[in-house]
Enzyme design. Structure first.
Site, mmCIF file in Angstrom:
data_model
loop_
_atom_site.group_PDB
_atom_site.id
_atom_site.type_symbol
_atom_site.label_atom_id
_atom_site.label_comp_id
_atom_site.label_asym_id
_atom_site.label_seq_id
_atom_site.Cartn_x
_atom_site.Cartn_y
_atom_site.Cartn_z
ATOM 1 N N ARG A 104 -10.550 0.528 8.109
ATOM 2 C CA ARG A 104 -10.035 -0.806 8.370
ATOM 3 C C ARG A 104 -11.084 -1.726 8.995
ATOM 4 O O ARG A 104 -10.794 -2.863 9.309
ATOM 5 C CB ARG A 104 -8.867 -0.688 9.337
ATOM 6 C CG ARG A 104 -7.592 -1.312 8.787
ATOM 7 C CD ARG A 104 -6.493 -1.011 9.776
ATOM 8 N NE ARG A 104 -5.324 -1.784 9.545
ATOM 9 C CZ ARG A 104 -4.243 -1.311 8.912
ATOM 10 N NH1 ARG A 104 -4.243 -0.131 8.386
ATOM 11 N NH2 ARG A 104 -3.177 -2.075 8.798
ATOM 12 N N ARG B 111 11.556 -5.817 5.146
ATOM 13 C CA ARG B 111 11.047 -4.482 4.822
ATOM 14 C C ARG B 111 11.767 -3.387 5.611
ATOM 15 O O ARG B 111 11.928 -3.476 6.822
ATOM 16 C CB ARG B 111 9.540 -4.423 5.083
ATOM 17 C CG ARG B 111 8.959 -3.064 4.746
ATOM 18 C CD ARG B 111 7.516 -3.141 4.410
ATOM 19 N NE ARG B 111 6.658 -3.270 5.581
ATOM 20 C CZ ARG B 111 5.338 -3.138 5.519
ATOM 21 N NH1 ARG B 111 4.738 -2.918 4.368
ATOM 22 N NH2 ARG B 111 4.624 -3.263 6.607
ATOM 23 N N ARG C 213 -1.443 -9.532 12.764
ATOM 24 C CA ARG C 213 -2.008 -8.458 11.931
ATOM 25 C C ARG C 213 -2.849 -9.054 10.813
ATOM 26 O O ARG C 213 -3.896 -8.528 10.449
ATOM 27 C CB ARG C 213 -0.890 -7.596 11.329
ATOM 28 C CG ARG C 213 -0.355 -6.565 12.293
ATOM 29 C CD ARG C 213 1.051 -6.121 11.971
ATOM 30 N NE ARG C 213 1.175 -5.463 10.689
ATOM 31 C CZ ARG C 213 2.332 -5.295 10.056
ATOM 32 N NH1 ARG C 213 3.451 -5.730 10.584
ATOM 33 N NH2 ARG C 213 2.364 -4.698 8.900
ATOM 34 N N ARG D 196 10.332 -1.347 11.059
ATOM 35 C CA ARG D 196 9.190 -1.166 11.948
ATOM 36 C C ARG D 196 9.149 -2.212 13.056
ATOM 37 O O ARG D 196 9.414 -3.388 12.817
ATOM 38 C CB ARG D 196 7.894 -1.237 11.128
ATOM 39 C CG ARG D 196 7.530 0.079 10.515
ATOM 40 C CD ARG D 196 6.423 -0.078 9.518
ATOM 41 N NE ARG D 196 5.299 -0.882 10.007
ATOM 42 C CZ ARG D 196 4.176 -1.073 9.319
ATOM 43 N NH1 ARG D 196 4.050 -0.511 8.125
ATOM 44 N NH2 ARG D 196 3.209 -1.806 9.803
ATOM 45 N N LYS E 94 0.831 -1.217 0.000
ATOM 46 C CA LYS E 94 0.000 0.000 0.000
ATOM 47 C C LYS E 94 0.861 1.262 0.000
ATOM 48 O O LYS E 94 0.606 2.188 -0.752
ATOM 49 C CB LYS E 94 -0.921 0.039 1.233
ATOM 50 C CG LYS E 94 -2.007 -1.019 1.254
ATOM 51 C CD LYS E 94 -3.055 -0.723 2.332
ATOM 52 C CE LYS E 94 -2.532 -0.806 3.741
ATOM 53 N NZ LYS E 94 -2.280 -2.172 4.250
HETATM 54 P P1 ADP Z 1 0.304 -2.392 7.054
HETATM 55 O O1 ADP Z 1 0.177 -1.597 5.800
HETATM 56 O O2 ADP Z 1 1.489 -3.269 7.041
HETATM 57 O O3 ADP Z 1 -0.952 -3.108 7.431
HETATM 58 P P2 ADP Z 1 -0.057 0.033 8.607
HETATM 59 O O4 ADP Z 1 1.088 0.951 8.676
HETATM 60 O O5 ADP Z 1 -1.193 0.389 7.715
HETATM 61 O O6 ADP Z 1 0.559 -1.392 8.239
HETATM 62 O O7 ADP Z 1 -0.658 -0.210 10.077
HETATM 63 C C1 ADP Z 1 0.129 -0.599 11.167
HETATM 64 C C2 ADP Z 1 -0.728 -0.747 12.434
HETATM 65 O O8 ADP Z 1 -1.335 0.521 12.758
HETATM 66 C C3 ADP Z 1 -1.912 -1.707 12.327
HETATM 67 O O9 ADP Z 1 -1.524 -3.048 12.566
HETATM 68 C C4 ADP Z 1 -2.875 -1.136 13.404
HETATM 69 O O10 ADP Z 1 -2.466 -1.522 14.706
HETATM 70 C C5 ADP Z 1 -2.660 0.349 13.297
HETATM 71 N N1 ADP Z 1 -3.627 0.992 12.351
HETATM 72 C C6 ADP Z 1 -3.330 1.572 11.156
HETATM 73 N N2 ADP Z 1 -4.448 2.064 10.558
HETATM 74 C C7 ADP Z 1 -5.485 1.784 11.409
HETATM 75 C C8 ADP Z 1 -6.884 2.008 11.377
HETATM 76 N N3 ADP Z 1 -7.485 2.624 10.347
HETATM 77 N N4 ADP Z 1 -7.634 1.580 12.425
HETATM 78 C C9 ADP Z 1 -7.070 0.981 13.474
HETATM 79 N N5 ADP Z 1 -5.759 0.716 13.580
HETATM 80 C C10 ADP Z 1 -4.957 1.114 12.563
#
Ligand code: ADP
Length: 216
Positions: A86, A125, A171, A160, A13
């Site tokens: 999400r 990553r 996740r 990360r 993404k």
């Molecule tokens: P990835 O793209 O690898 O899934 P992100 O950077 O989008 O990782 O998200 C990392 C973490 O941040 C998620 O596992 C969650 O804990 C939190 N997070 C990100 N966006 C949201 C959201 N919209 N609602 C709730 N938690 C979120």
């Protein structure tokens, strides 16, 4: 134009968002990046957020929606959301917010990738904390030119805290339980386009451009 990128963890993404932004000039909003930024404050709230992120769960809708309202009120151009919404509640709240602003969603890009392929991408990553470019030290064509420094801005690359196999699996489970239902939700509204995200990042981007150009 308002776009949502929907995908399991590590589907690309962030990488695709940067490419979309440089071609189409939208504002990129990653809730993951916003949350990681807030972790730098080291207060009670950031400790709670870190704990949730490191067990692969979702941060509360209340916190996320507050972040979203703040960024949307200060953004005039179209937005590409990466990592939001999400779950169904966030999706419904986002719709309400857009209606209030007299806007709507134009496109939901669903980056499809298998769990196995995504897991392979996690361990190597690395991300540039300055420009956001994503590298992978385990994949030949995605390595940085010099170990652990960004090719573009020479900032040290970061790994990360939640990018390890055990947190990835949690996740992914969260994704299947909470986020995956959004595929059906947006498909029914006729907004969803599927993109094969298992390919090389340039090829993935090419498919995205085809879809986006057909909408403009
Ligand atoms: P990835 O793209 O690898 O899934 P992100 O950077 O989008 O990782 O998200 C990392 C973490 O941040 C998620 O596992 C969650 O804990 C939190 N997070 C990100 N966006 C949201 C959201 N919209 N609602 C709730 N938690 C979120």
């Amino acid at each position: 134009m308002n776009i949502i990128l929907l995908a399991p963890p590590a589907a690309g993404k962030g990488t695709q968002s940067l490419k979309i932004v440089s071609k189409y000039g939208l504002t990129h909003i990653s809730t993951g990046d916003l949350l990681r930024e807030s972790l730098k404050r080291h207060d009670e709230l950031s400790d709670q957020i870190r704990e949730v992120m490191n067990r692969g769960a979702l941060v509360s809708d209340e916190i996320i929606l507050r972040l979203i309202e703040d960024v949307m009120s200060s953004t005039e151009h179209g937005i590409i959301f990466d990592g939001f919404p999400r779950n169904l509640n966030q999706a419904k709240k986002y719709e309400e917010l857009l209606t209030k602003l007299g806007q709507s969603i134009d496109l939901v890009l669903y980056l499809e990738i298998s769990k196995e392929e995504a897991e392979k991408r996690i361990v190597g990553r690395r991300t540039c904390s300055n420009c956001g470019k994503v590298y992978n030290t385990m994949i030949e064509r995605e390595k940085p030119l010099h170990e652990e420094t960004c090719d573009v801005c020479e900032t040290a690359l970061t790994h990360r805290e939640d990018d390890n196999v055990s947190v990835f699996r949690l996740r992914y489970e969260t994704y299947m339980n909470e986020t995956e239902p959004l595929i059906h939700f947006y498909e029914e509204k006729g907004l969803l386009k599927r993109i094969d995200a298992s390919l090389e990042s340039e090829e993935v981007f090419h498919s995205i451009v085809e879809v986006m150009d057909s909408l403009i």
